[in-house]
Design an enzyme around this catalytic site. Structure first.
Site, PDB file in Angstrom:
ATOM      1  N   LYS A 108      36.226  19.845  -5.731  1.00 23.53           N
ATOM      2  CA  LYS A 108      35.934  20.358  -4.399  1.00 23.53           C
ATOM      3  C   LYS A 108      37.229  20.486  -3.595  1.00 23.53           C
ATOM      4  O   LYS A 108      38.083  19.600  -3.630  1.00 23.53           O
ATOM      5  CB  LYS A 108      34.969  19.428  -3.668  1.00 23.53           C
ATOM      6  CG  LYS A 108      33.512  19.751  -3.873  1.00 23.53           C
ATOM      7  CD  LYS A 108      32.640  18.983  -2.904  1.00 23.53           C
ATOM      8  CE  LYS A 108      31.202  19.467  -2.952  1.00 23.53           C
ATOM      9  NZ  LYS A 108      30.355  18.785  -1.963  1.00 23.53           N
ATOM     10  N   ARG A 117       9.576  20.455   2.450  1.00 20.07           N
ATOM     11  CA  ARG A 117       9.505  20.319   0.993  1.00 20.07           C
ATOM     12  C   ARG A 117       8.732  19.069   0.576  1.00 20.07           C
ATOM     13  O   ARG A 117       8.422  18.899  -0.591  1.00 20.07           O
ATOM     14  CB  ARG A 117      10.923  20.274   0.410  1.00 20.07           C
ATOM     15  CG  ARG A 117      11.814  21.411   0.879  1.00 20.07           C
ATOM     16  CD  ARG A 117      13.170  21.387   0.224  1.00 20.07           C
ATOM     17  NE  ARG A 117      13.162  22.180  -0.996  1.00 20.07           N
ATOM     18  CZ  ARG A 117      14.191  22.277  -1.829  1.00 20.07           C
ATOM     19  NH1 ARG A 117      15.299  21.606  -1.596  1.00 20.07           N
ATOM     20  NH2 ARG A 117      14.106  23.017  -2.909  1.00 20.07           N
ATOM     21  N   GLU A 158      13.494  15.253  -1.490  1.00 23.87           N
ATOM     22  CA  GLU A 158      12.743  15.024  -0.256  1.00 23.87           C
ATOM     23  C   GLU A 158      11.379  14.393  -0.519  1.00 23.87           C
ATOM     24  O   GLU A 158      10.933  13.512   0.227  1.00 23.87           O
ATOM     25  CB  GLU A 158      12.582  16.350   0.499  1.00 23.87           C
ATOM     26  CG  GLU A 158      13.878  16.958   0.989  1.00 23.87           C
ATOM     27  CD  GLU A 158      14.536  17.870  -0.035  1.00 23.87           C
ATOM     28  OE1 GLU A 158      15.544  18.506   0.314  1.00 23.87           O
ATOM     29  OE2 GLU A 158      14.052  17.930  -1.188  1.00 23.87           O
TER      30      GLU A 158
END
Length: 607
Positions: free
Chosen positions: A278, A384, A356
């Site tokens: 990253k 969700r 979730e």
């Protein structure tokens, strides 16, 4: 040195380059992304990490005929630049400009609209199945990050894909681990070998011979898996039916080109494990990839503590007082304000990954055993876990507190991240208490109120800063179901919910209207509603939520049930998805500002 990027207007232009030119192009892309994102805001670390991978994908595959499906979309900026949108990067996330995520109506190269994570494998598999049904030789490729792979949907899709012979390539962009010694010359050579035709044909030939001698075939199969398992961490994916290749260096363009070229020739489900870094090439982002995951524009200024920060401070204060408090987040530690809590109370902090559904049922299980779980979650992500919210928490009337961030419109992130529906989908659930604070101090009070309540509670608050009210350090509560009269006027009573109290007060000051800070969507302060209806000609409700089925509907339904004749007008978000832009401008567009409120009232009395 000639600027290569200036001549790249499509992947066709990219494919005209010699592969030796691609490293130069990668550096030019890095410079453009760093400069662009610092001006417009957006996701920088993840995009810098996939530059070489994106180049290789568009170089090897015949896009857009071959389908690339980017998971979440945090890493799609390079893809946008290479597919004809380079000159519009300065408009990214701006009103009328490029979306921060892939969007089907924006480009034929954006094959699937995303914003929520872990959908890429399912979508790409659907495309692969369709291609097979149409006898179409095109390829389908899903690019998914290691974070997104923590979601159940990703594994559901993998399990299904491995049971089919559709031509699907799943690329795992693994950017959490450093490139280990396994990802060097030998590992890259091994990946090329295993993805090539020689290995494939040898394996299939041996299989045909040895299958005639079952014991020998079983020994050979186990031996192969044992050897590959020692050298490659892909046994899980092999068991799911994929041909696993990797891990390979995601910044080595030659290895990427060779491996992707080989996999393009293979049939059936393939899995390529790519390791990237990253923030690659930008030292601040390399050192602090989380900080530079999403950045604000260079000229942005904060008006004070955000609601997210108010929540984070409250959580730590409450945790000091109550040892049974447990903090839970589905991969949104920083975004939901749990950083300090995670440091101060590591044994009571649970980041469950992008899961979730699990986060909500986990909270339910904790509540069954006397703990006091607080689930910090974005409004758009709680969608969700709706079944778990109903079935596992509300049905059992368990004391779980939902701290719902990013409620209402969210500006530059657009409709995929907007919390437009939570008041509607929460208030219809039995046992739920639903609160919306008008300011920062009230947010803290509501969190305390919900924490002490013996049942499921939700406190929904917007992104960013509030009105600037000073936040006290105490842990005071509010009376459940009790609204607050903010100002007395004539003829019109504005019943405002949450973030709409401030514009309601601004409008009321100009037209002498009554303003009520309703505070509670459920239970509704019916006594206040009836009192306002008895003493005014018009009841105007206003909320930063879908007007259909929202808080205003609750008011209207109550007045209808008691056969009250007062006129009712409801203001809220329209029945449409609202594109990204500047938050205040978006509210104005929807009429949810002082001017819009006054216009609505004037139209009513002039009709």
């Amino acid at each position: 040195m000639d600027n290569l990027l200036a001549h790249i207007n499509s992947p066709d232009d990219l494919r005209q380059l010699d592969k030796k030119q691609l490293p130069q192009l990668a550096e030019e892309l890095r410079t453009l992304i760093i400069d662009s994102v610092q001006q417009t805001g957006g996701h920088i670390s993840s995009n810098l990490g996939v530059i070489e991978l994106t180049l290789a994908l568009h170089y090897v595959f015949n896009t857009p005929e071959d389908r690339l499906v980017w998971d979440v979309g945090h890493q799609s900026y390079v893809h946008k630049i290479l597919t004809g949108r380079r000159d519009r990067m300065s408009t990214m996330r701006q009103p009328g400009g490029l979306s921060g995520f892939p969007k089907r109506c924006e480009s034929p190269y954006d094959t699937f609209g995303v914003g929520h994570s872990s959908t890429s494998i399912s979508a790409a598999l659907g495309m692969a199945i369709a291609a097979k049904a149409n006898d179409d030789p095109r390829h389908s490729v899903a690019i998914i990050g290691d974070g997104a792979l923590t979601a159940g949907q990703a594994f559901e899709a993998l399990a299904h894909a491995g049971d089919l012979d559709a031509n699907l390539l799943v690329i795992l962009n693994d950017n959490e681990m450093s490139i280990s010694r396994n990802v060097g010359g030998m590992a890259n050579y091994l990946a090329r070998l295993l993805s090539g035709n020689f290995y494939a044909s040898a394996r299939e030939g041996s299989k045909r011979v040895l299958e005639k001698i079952p014991p020998a075939w079983e020994i050979a199969r186990r031996a192969e898996e044992h050897v590959k398992g020692m050298m490659i961490p892909g046994t899980l994916f092999e068991e799911m039916g994929f041909n696993y290749i990797g891990p390979i260096d995601g910044h080595d363009i030659d290895t990427l080109l060779a491996t992707l070229g080989n996999l393009k020739k293979r049939k059936g489900p393939q899995f390529l494990h790519v390791v990237t870094k990253k923030g690659k090439g930008f030292e601040p982002a390399e050192q602090q990839p989380c900080k530079y995951h999403g950045v604000s524009p260079a000229n942005s200024k904060s008006k004070g503590p955000s609601y997210t920060q108010v929540f984070g401070r409250w959580l730590c204060d409450m945790a000091k007082k109550d040892p049974d408090l447990i903090g839970i987040t589905p991969a949104m530690c920083d975004g939901s304000g749990l950083n300090r809590f995670a440091e101060d109370f590591p044994d009571r902090y649970f980041d469950v990954g992008i899961a979730e559904q699990h986060s909500v049922t986990l909270a339910a299980g904790l509540a069954c055993e006397g703990k006091k779980p607080v689930v910090a979650i974005y409004s758009t992500f709680l969608q969700r876990a709706y079944d778990q919210l109903i079935h596992d928490v509300a049905l059992q009337n368990l004391p779980v507190l939902f701290a719902i961030d990013r409620a209402g419109l969210v500006g530059a992130d657009g409709p995929t991240h907007a919390g437009s529906f939570d008041l509607s989908y929460l208030r219809c659930i039995p046992n739920m208490t639903v609160m919306a604070p008008a300011d920062e101090q009230e947010c803290r009070q509501m969190l305390t109120t919900g924490f002490y309540h013996d049942g499921p509670c939700a406190v929904r608050y917007p992104r960013g800063s509030g009105v600037g009210r000073e936040v006290e350090t105490g842990l005071s509560t509010l009376e459940i179901g009790k609204a607050e009269l903010r100002g007395q006027g004539e003829k019109v009573a504005i019943l405002a919910f949450g973030s709409m109290v401030a514009p309601a007060e601004e409008a009321a000051a100009k037209i002498n209207a009554t303003v009520v800070n309703m505070r509670f969507v459920k239970p509704l302060d019916t006594a206040m509603v009836e009192a306002m209806a008895d003493s005014h000609d018009l009841i105007l409700t206003i909320e930063e939520n879908a007007v259909m089925g929202g808080a205003g509907s609750a008011v209207s339904e109550y007045l209808r049930d008691i056969n009250h004749s007062v006129a009712v007008k409801m203001m809220g978000l329209p029945d449409s998805f609202i594109d990204h832009g500047v938050h205040q401008q978006m509210l104005s567009h929807c009429g949810l500002d002082a001017t819009g409120i006054i216009d609505m009232i004037n139209r009513f009395f002039s009709a």
